[in-house]
Enzyme design. Structure first.
Site, PDB file in Angstrom:
ATOM      1  N   HIS A  58       0.864  -1.188   0.000  1.00 14.95           N
ATOM      2  CA  HIS A  58       0.000   0.000   0.000  1.00 14.95           C
ATOM      3  C   HIS A  58       0.896   1.232   0.000  1.00 14.95           C
ATOM      4  O   HIS A  58       1.677   1.424   0.931  1.00 14.95           O
ATOM      5  CB  HIS A  58      -0.917   0.003   1.224  1.00 14.95           C
ATOM      6  CG  HIS A  58      -1.891  -1.139   1.239  1.00 14.95           C
ATOM      7  ND1 HIS A  58      -3.099  -1.101   0.570  1.00 14.95           N
ATOM      8  CD2 HIS A  58      -1.815  -2.365   1.813  1.00 14.95           C
ATOM      9  CE1 HIS A  58      -3.736  -2.260   0.747  1.00 14.95           C
ATOM     10  NE2 HIS A  58      -2.981  -3.043   1.494  1.00 14.95           N
ATOM     11  N   ARG A  68      -0.372   4.499  -0.720  1.00 11.54           N
ATOM     12  CA  ARG A  68      -1.173   5.633  -0.207  1.00 11.54           C
ATOM     13  C   ARG A  68      -1.236   6.869  -1.099  1.00 11.54           C
ATOM     14  O   ARG A  68      -1.885   7.851  -0.724  1.00 11.54           O
ATOM     15  CB  ARG A  68      -0.697   6.078   1.189  1.00 11.54           C
ATOM     16  CG  ARG A  68      -0.663   4.967   2.242  1.00 11.54           C
ATOM     17  CD  ARG A  68      -2.002   4.309   2.441  1.00 11.54           C
ATOM     18  NE  ARG A  68      -1.968   3.391   3.583  1.00 11.54           N
ATOM     19  CZ  ARG A  68      -2.687   2.264   3.641  1.00 11.54           C
ATOM     20  NH1 ARG A  68      -3.516   1.953   2.654  1.00 11.54           N
ATOM     21  NH2 ARG A  68      -2.617   1.493   4.688  1.00 11.54           N
ATOM     22  N   ASN A  90      -6.395   0.700  -3.167  1.00  6.70           N
ATOM     23  CA  ASN A  90      -7.262   1.426  -2.220  1.00  6.70           C
ATOM     24  C   ASN A  90      -6.706   2.788  -1.850  1.00  6.70           C
ATOM     25  O   ASN A  90      -6.524   3.124  -0.691  1.00  6.70           O
ATOM     26  CB  ASN A  90      -7.543   0.582  -0.958  1.00  6.70           C
ATOM     27  CG  ASN A  90      -6.295   0.292  -0.126  1.00  6.70           C
ATOM     28  OD1 ASN A  90      -5.181   0.344  -0.619  1.00  6.70           O
ATOM     29  ND2 ASN A  90      -6.507  -0.015   1.149  1.00  6.70           N
ATOM     30  N   ASP A 129       2.066  -6.822   2.517  1.00  4.85           N
ATOM     31  CA  ASP A 129       0.899  -6.044   2.936  1.00  4.85           C
ATOM     32  C   ASP A 129       1.347  -4.805   3.714  1.00  4.85           C
ATOM     33  O   ASP A 129       0.719  -4.431   4.709  1.00  4.85           O
ATOM     34  CB  ASP A 129      -0.086  -6.890   3.769  1.00  4.85           C
ATOM     35  CG  ASP A 129      -1.431  -6.196   3.950  1.00  4.85           C
ATOM     36  OD1 ASP A 129      -1.677  -5.165   3.283  1.00  4.85           O
ATOM     37  OD2 ASP A 129      -2.245  -6.685   4.764  1.00  4.85           O
ATOM     38  N   HIS A 134       0.260   3.851   8.105  1.00  2.83           N
ATOM     39  CA  HIS A 134      -0.825   4.696   8.605  1.00  2.83           C
ATOM     40  C   HIS A 134      -0.251   5.864   9.388  1.00  2.83           C
ATOM     41  O   HIS A 134       0.744   5.703  10.108  1.00  2.83           O
ATOM     42  CB  HIS A 134      -1.758   3.890   9.516  1.00  2.83           C
ATOM     43  CG  HIS A 134      -2.647   2.938   8.763  1.00  2.83           C
ATOM     44  ND1 HIS A 134      -3.605   3.361   7.860  1.00  2.83           N
ATOM     45  CD2 HIS A 134      -2.714   1.590   8.767  1.00  2.83           C
ATOM     46  CE1 HIS A 134      -4.231   2.298   7.350  1.00  2.83           C
ATOM     47  NE2 HIS A 134      -3.700   1.211   7.878  1.00  2.83           N
ATOM     48  N   PRO A 183      -6.569  -0.735  10.710  1.00  2.00           N
ATOM     49  CA  PRO A 183      -5.763  -1.959  10.677  1.00  2.00           C
ATOM     50  C   PRO A 183      -4.612  -1.825   9.673  1.00  2.00           C
ATOM     51  O   PRO A 183      -4.757  -1.162   8.657  1.00  2.00           O
ATOM     52  CB  PRO A 183      -6.769  -3.014  10.200  1.00  2.00           C
ATOM     53  CG  PRO A 183      -7.762  -2.248   9.382  1.00  2.00           C
ATOM     54  CD  PRO A 183      -7.827  -0.851   9.944  1.00  2.00           C
TER      55      PRO A 183
HETATM   56  N1  LIG Z   1      -4.044  -5.076   5.961  1.00  2.00           N
HETATM   57  C1  LIG Z   1      -4.597  -4.089   6.593  1.00  2.00           C
HETATM   58  O1  LIG Z   1      -4.840  -4.227   7.795  1.00  2.00           O
HETATM   59  N2  LIG Z   1      -4.899  -2.939   5.996  1.00  2.00           N
HETATM   60  C2  LIG Z   1      -4.746  -2.615   4.612  1.00  2.00           C
HETATM   61  C3  LIG Z   1      -5.830  -3.179   3.774  1.00  2.00           C
HETATM   62  C4  LIG Z   1      -5.760  -4.653   3.580  1.00  2.00           C
HETATM   63  O2  LIG Z   1      -4.723  -5.210   3.137  1.00  2.00           O
HETATM   64  O3  LIG Z   1      -6.750  -5.325   3.822  1.00  2.00           O
HETATM   65  C5  LIG Z   1      -4.676  -1.104   4.460  1.00  2.00           C
HETATM   66  O4  LIG Z   1      -4.864  -0.583   3.374  1.00  2.00           O
HETATM   67  O5  LIG Z   1      -4.381  -0.430   5.458  1.00  2.00           O
HETATM   68 ZN   LIG Z   2      -6.373  -7.011   2.558  1.00  2.00          ZN
END
Ligand SMILES: NC(=O)N[C@@H](CC(=O)O)C(=O)O
Ligand SMILES: [Zn+2]
Length: 420
Positions: free
Chosen positions: A53, A55, A85, A298, A302, A316
């Site tokens: 991710h 962002r 996302n 993953d 954040h 999360p």
């Molecule tokens: N893994 C997570 O807990 N969060 C991910 C989304 C995801 O991979 O489901 C995110 O975009 O923050």
């Molecule tokens: Zn996911």
């Protein structure tokens, strides 16, 4: 372009040798090469992450394509697949091309955008998969990750649609009705803490459904962040039947358990949640067996305000790019061929990234990383290149220092530091 002589390096644990890099490829010996003393270092094909991710666009306060790319290079990666996302969601050719272009400009890793399956990740209407596939970003993986494509008819149509261009649907397997209000793994610990549980069956039921759908339509399915022993069994059976399914596990699901929720520190809140010791054992074995094909980070940065708050309100997700290889090394030890396969070759194959996941033979693209397996380092969140700080490994001593990374022959990391 600089030529390099990597002197006395062990390729995947073999006897030390000299490796030359010239003109973007592993080359025959050349004159005037910059010498890197690689005694004690191991060369691996550059790592490839199928689940990152970044962002950007939208939450540049948490990560940008550039900061995430730097974190990736420092972690030994030469390619990452950027999840859709973002805000706006990467559900059009325009957005995926923007992310792809930002990756090119940063120039630290190949950033391969993932396209959304449904418009706005809303799970209602299929996005323009074909337009994303034929765009400059050349999208092959589609995912609503963060959300599950819960509607079976939509899932079936998406699987059928991507067949035309050998695409793959990467599913975030979570039956939403079974995880309403969920805060952590459903089990003894959640009962003790009084937190609403996320049952293993919510993941397993979707994987079971989706392997049947993939089998029915003859398409490729990839399962994101597998977290339970039961999911491993479903995948094992599907693979034995010849279903075209691949799966990933994260470093954190290979190491951490739901007991960590007991301190209510949201750094341990993640989706899917940390599970039990027996799930961890099953996942470790599945990666060895090949039932799980790849380790994916993953990497989910954040911002402080989204993470350092009450457990129930925290987002999360946890950082992963800069610690993935050290965590895998701490679990499996110097099984270099296994590591190269699960962290480079197999992910490159799944993502269709030619030039990555190679064998470091003369003439092949110089996408590689040099690791010092004997070095140990304490994870210090303030030293991470990611713009966010939400690592669950703060203070832990981990083996394996990434000394250098090369992308098509250009150093992106030297002496453990990012070159730009
Ligand atoms: N893994 C997570 O807990 N969060 C991910 C989304 C995801 O991979 O489901 C995110 O975009 O923050
Ligand atoms: Zn996911």
């Amino acid at each position: 372009m600089m030529a390099y002589l990597i002197k006395g390096v062990s390729i995947l644990g073999a006897e030390p040798t000299d490796l030359y890099i010239n003109d973007g490829v592993i080359s025959a010996p050349v004159e005037n090469a910059e010498v890197i003393d690689a005694a004690g270092l191991v060369a691996l094909p550059g790592l490839v992450d199928v689940h990152t991710h970044l962002r950007e666009p939208g939450r540049e306060d948490a990560e940008t394509v550039e900061t995430g790319s730097r974190a990736a290079a420092l972690g030994g990666y030469t390619a990452v697949c950027a999840m859709a996302n973002t805000s706006p969601v990467a559900d059009t050719a325009g957005v995926v091309e923007q992310v792809w272009r930002l990756g090119r400009e940063a120039g630290l890793v190949d950033v391969q955008p993932i396209g959304a399956v449904t418009v706005g990740l809303a799970g209602k209407q299929m996005a323009e998969l074909g337009a994303m596939a034929t765009s400059a970003a050349n999208v092959r993986i589609f995912s609503d990750d963060g959300f599950c494509v819960a509607d079976p008819k939509l899932m079936r149509r998406a699987l059928e649609y991507v067949k035309a261009f050998d695409g793959v649907i990467a599913q975030h397997a979570e039956e939403p009705r079974l995880t309403e209000g969920a805060q952590m793994h459903e089990g003894e610990v959640s009962t003790r803490l009084g937190l609403t549980g996320w049952p293993a069956v919510a993941e397993e039921a979707i994987i079971a459904r989706d392997v049947l759908l993939a089998e029915h339509v003859g398409s490729r399915l990839h399962v994101c962040h597998v977290s339970t022993a039961g999911s491993v069994e479903v995948l094992r059976q599907a693979k034995a039947r010849g279903v075209r399914v691949t799966a990933e596990v994260t470093p954190h699901h290979l190491l951490l358990t739901d007991e960590l929720a007991a301190g209510y520190d949201p750094v341990f809140k993640v989706n899917p949640p940390l599970r039990t010791r027996s799930d961890v054992e099953a996942l470790r074995q599945a990666l060895l067996d090949g039932v799980i094909d790849v380790v994916a980070t993953d990497h989910a940065p954040h911002a402080v305000q989204d993470k350092e708050c009450e457990w129930a309100h925290a987002r999360p997700g946890m950082l992963g790019l800069e610690t993935a290889l050290p965590i895998v090394l701490s679990i499996y030890g110097p099984q270099w061929d296994l590591i190269a396969d699960r962290m480079s070759r197999a992910p490159a194959r799944i993502a269709g990234l030619a030039g990555h996941g190679g064998d470091l033979s003369v003439g092949s693209p110089a996408n590689l990383t040099l690791v010092d397996p004997a070095a140990r380092r304490v994870v210090d969140p303030s030293e991470l290149a990611s713009r966010s700080r939400n690592t669950p490994y703060a203070g832990m001593t981990l083996p394996g220092r990434i000394v250098a990374t090369f992308l098509r022959g250009e150093a992106t990391v030297l002496d453990g530091k990012a070159v730009k």
